[in-house]
Design a protein around this motif. Structure first.
Motif, PDB file in Angstrom:
ATOM      1  N   PHE A   6      23.069  70.563   5.931  1.00  0.00           N
ATOM      2  CA  PHE A   6      23.962  71.205   6.329  1.00  0.00           C
ATOM      3  C   PHE A   6      25.213  71.907   5.249  1.00  0.00           C
ATOM      4  N   ARG A   7      25.949  70.644   4.611  1.00  0.00           N
ATOM      5  CA  ARG A   7      26.421  71.533   3.766  1.00  0.00           C
ATOM      6  C   ARG A   7      25.886  72.357   1.882  1.00  0.00           C
ATOM      7  N   GLY A   8      25.116  71.992   2.202  1.00  0.00           N
ATOM      8  CA  GLY A   8      24.559  72.840   1.445  1.00  0.00           C
ATOM      9  C   GLY A   8      24.034  73.837   1.816  1.00  0.00           C
ATOM     10  N   VAL A   9      23.851  74.148   3.004  1.00  0.00           N
ATOM     11  CA  VAL A   9      23.455  75.664   3.874  1.00  0.00           C
ATOM     12  C   VAL A   9      25.116  76.381   4.041  1.00  0.00           C
ATOM     13  N   VAL A  10      25.936  75.602   4.356  1.00  0.00           N
ATOM     14  CA  VAL A  10      27.825  76.394   4.106  1.00  0.00           C
ATOM     15  C   VAL A  10      28.021  76.473   2.881  1.00  0.00           C
ATOM     16  N   HIS A  11      27.634  75.885   2.087  1.00  0.00           N
ATOM     17  CA  HIS A  11      27.670  76.560   0.803  1.00  0.00           C
ATOM     18  C   HIS A  11      27.327  77.803   0.101  1.00  0.00           C
ATOM     19  N   GLU A  36      32.358  72.958  21.922  1.00  0.00           N
ATOM     20  CA  GLU A  36      31.467  73.318  22.663  1.00  0.00           C
ATOM     21  C   GLU A  36      29.794  72.315  21.861  1.00  0.00           C
ATOM     22  N   VAL A  37      29.454  71.825  23.442  1.00  0.00           N
ATOM     23  CA  VAL A  37      28.698  70.181  22.629  1.00  0.00           C
ATOM     24  C   VAL A  37      27.261  70.424  22.091  1.00  0.00           C
ATOM     25  N   ILE A  38      26.689  69.688  21.354  1.00  0.00           N
ATOM     26  CA  ILE A  38      25.674  70.369  21.200  1.00  0.00           C
ATOM     27  C   ILE A  38      25.375  68.763  20.910  1.00  0.00           C
ATOM     28  N   ALA A  39      24.345  68.080  21.598  1.00  0.00           N
ATOM     29  CA  ALA A  39      23.615  66.868  21.627  1.00  0.00           C
ATOM     30  C   ALA A  39      21.891  66.853  20.316  1.00  0.00           C
ATOM     31  N   VAL A  73      20.611  71.134  23.226  1.00  0.00           N
ATOM     32  CA  VAL A  73      20.299  69.956  22.992  1.00  0.00           C
ATOM     33  C   VAL A  73      19.106  70.457  22.633  1.00  0.00           C
ATOM     34  N   PHE A  74      19.293  69.310  21.209  1.00  0.00           N
ATOM     35  CA  PHE A  74      18.108  69.326  19.948  1.00  0.00           C
ATOM     36  C   PHE A  74      17.187  68.042  20.468  1.00  0.00           C
ATOM     37  N   LEU A  75      15.651  68.264  20.424  1.00  0.00           N
ATOM     38  CA  LEU A  75      15.692  66.082  20.010  1.00  0.00           C
ATOM     39  C   LEU A  75      14.756  66.541  18.505  1.00  0.00           C
ATOM     40  N   GLY A  76      14.695  65.309  18.187  1.00  0.00           N
ATOM     41  CA  GLY A  76      14.217  65.363  17.002  1.00  0.00           C
ATOM     42  C   GLY A  76      12.470  65.306  16.992  1.00  0.00           C
ATOM     43  N   ARG A  77      12.504  64.276  18.164  1.00  0.00           N
ATOM     44  CA  ARG A  77      10.872  64.657  18.483  1.00  0.00           C
ATOM     45  C   ARG A  77       9.864  65.796  18.232  1.00  0.00           C
ATOM     46  N   ASP A  78      10.798  66.552  18.757  1.00  0.00           N
ATOM     47  CA  ASP A  78      10.225  68.221  18.603  1.00  0.00           C
ATOM     48  C   ASP A  78      10.144  68.864  17.634  1.00  0.00           C
ATOM     49  N   GLY A  79      10.283  68.178  16.026  1.00  0.00           N
ATOM     50  CA  GLY A  79      10.610  68.530  15.187  1.00  0.00           C
ATOM     51  C   GLY A  79      11.569  69.161  14.648  1.00  0.00           C
ATOM     52  N   VAL A  80      12.320  68.717  14.889  1.00  0.00           N
ATOM     53  CA  VAL A  80      13.889  69.803  14.652  1.00  0.00           C
ATOM     54  C   VAL A  80      14.511  68.911  13.849  1.00  0.00           C
ATOM     55  N   ARG A  81      14.624  69.213  12.296  1.00  0.00           N
ATOM     56  CA  ARG A  81      15.752  68.568  11.487  1.00  0.00           C
ATOM     57  C   ARG A  81      17.390  68.406  12.085  1.00  0.00           C
ATOM     58  N   ILE A  82      18.226  67.750  11.923  1.00  0.00           N
ATOM     59  CA  ILE A  82      19.205  67.412  12.173  1.00  0.00           C
ATOM     60  C   ILE A  82      20.074  68.232  11.191  1.00  0.00           C
ATOM     61  N   GLY A  83      19.712  69.128  10.534  1.00  0.00           N
ATOM     62  CA  GLY A  83      20.672  69.946   9.000  1.00  0.00           C
ATOM     63  C   GLY A  83      20.318  71.834   9.973  1.00  0.00           C
ATOM     64  N   ILE A  84      19.310  71.275  10.157  1.00  0.00           N
ATOM     65  CA  ILE A  84      18.822  73.064  10.736  1.00  0.00           C
ATOM     66  C   ILE A  84      19.965  73.227  12.325  1.00  0.00           C
ATOM     67  N   ALA A  85      19.902  71.943  12.817  1.00  0.00           N
ATOM     68  CA  ALA A  85      19.786  71.928  14.518  1.00  0.00           C
ATOM     69  C   ALA A  85      21.748  72.495  13.993  1.00  0.00           C
ATOM     70  N   LEU A  86      22.476  71.662  13.433  1.00  0.00           N
ATOM     71  CA  LEU A  86      23.689  72.220  13.022  1.00  0.00           C
ATOM     72  C   LEU A  86      23.704  73.441  12.381  1.00  0.00           C
ATOM     73  N   ALA A  87      23.402  73.813  10.978  1.00  0.00           N
ATOM     74  CA  ALA A  87      23.345  75.326  10.461  1.00  0.00           C
ATOM     75  C   ALA A  87      23.243  76.090  11.515  1.00  0.00           C
ATOM     76  N   SER A  88      22.194  76.245  12.493  1.00  0.00           N
ATOM     77  CA  SER A  88      22.050  77.464  13.097  1.00  0.00           C
ATOM     78  C   SER A  88      22.979  77.291  14.408  1.00  0.00           C
ATOM     79  N   SER A  89      23.447  76.621  14.720  1.00  0.00           N
ATOM     80  CA  SER A  89      24.083  75.749  15.400  1.00  0.00           C
ATOM     81  C   SER A  89      25.626  77.062  15.502  1.00  0.00           C
ATOM     82  N   VAL A  90      26.136  76.658  14.103  1.00  0.00           N
ATOM     83  CA  VAL A  90      27.069  77.281  13.498  1.00  0.00           C
ATOM     84  C   VAL A  90      27.034  78.661  13.283  1.00  0.00           C
TER      85      VAL A  90
END
Length: 190
Positions: free
Chosen positions: A32-37, A141-144, A163-180
């Motif tokens: 996420f920090r890399g995407v922000v940078h 705004e709450v994202i789980a 809501v994102f679920l890791g088991r669906d193949g979504v990575r945390i960094g991508i979920a954070l970056a896309s939400s922001v």
């Protein structure tokens, strides 16, 4: 010109049930920090606070520019996941941060809270604390994000926005970056 700030809160369950997933969480925050940078237009707007919880919550990184190095999230030797105390701490922390930013004459966007857990709370009264958080003057705004052996119904109650679920193949960094990114690009998010 008054600078815009989007306060982002990464809140992570660090109890025993999450211990095997914290490397993934730390990698997600780094990504996420890399995407922000990489996006110099959005960089000054995005500020990050990191909160961890198990039996007790703790702010491990106070709110500051997202480009500043983030504290590593480490497991705690605690078995409980007290969601309620985390939501209570977050309400006080967000209110304090928003007042501080406004005192510095910054224009504060609606805060974003990214809640990372398997969704297995050990305190039955947590919905009341969540309700108080989401009813506050500066309601985030709450994202789980569910990771590990998740409890989807609980995460869907917490994720008031998405809501994102890791088991669906979504990575945390991508979920954070896309939400922001979605929040930064929406003018109604102020």
């Amino acid at each position: 010109m008054v600078p815009d700030v989007l306060p982002c809160y990464v809140v992570c369950d660090v109890s025993f049930s999450m211990a095997d997933h914290l490397d993934e969480v730390n990698a997600g925050v780094r990504e996420f920090r890399g995407v922000v940078h990489a996006d110099r237009r959005a960089t000054p707007q995005i500020w990050l606070c990191v909160v961890v919880f198990a039996e007790n919550p703790l702010v491990v990184q106070p709110l500051r520019a997202a480009l500043d190095p983030a504290e590593a999230i480490t497991p705690r030797q605690e078995s409980g996941s007290d969601f309620g105390s985390a939501f209570t701490l977050l309400r006080a922390t967000i209110e304090h941060d928003v007042r501080g930013l406004k005192a510095r004459r910054m224009r504060v966007r609606r805060p974003m809270l990214f809640f990372i857990s398997d969704g297995r709370a050990t305190d039955p009264a947590w919905p009341e604390a969540l309700s108080q958080l989401t009813a506050a003057a500066w309601c985030p705004e709450v994202i789980a994000f569910g990771i590990g052996a998740v409890d989807p119904p609980t995460l869907h109650r917490i994720g008031t926005s998405r809501v994102f679920l890791g088991r669906d193949g979504v990575r945390i960094g991508i979920a954070l970056a896309s939400s922001v990114a979605r929040a930064v690009l929406r003018p109604d998010h102020v």
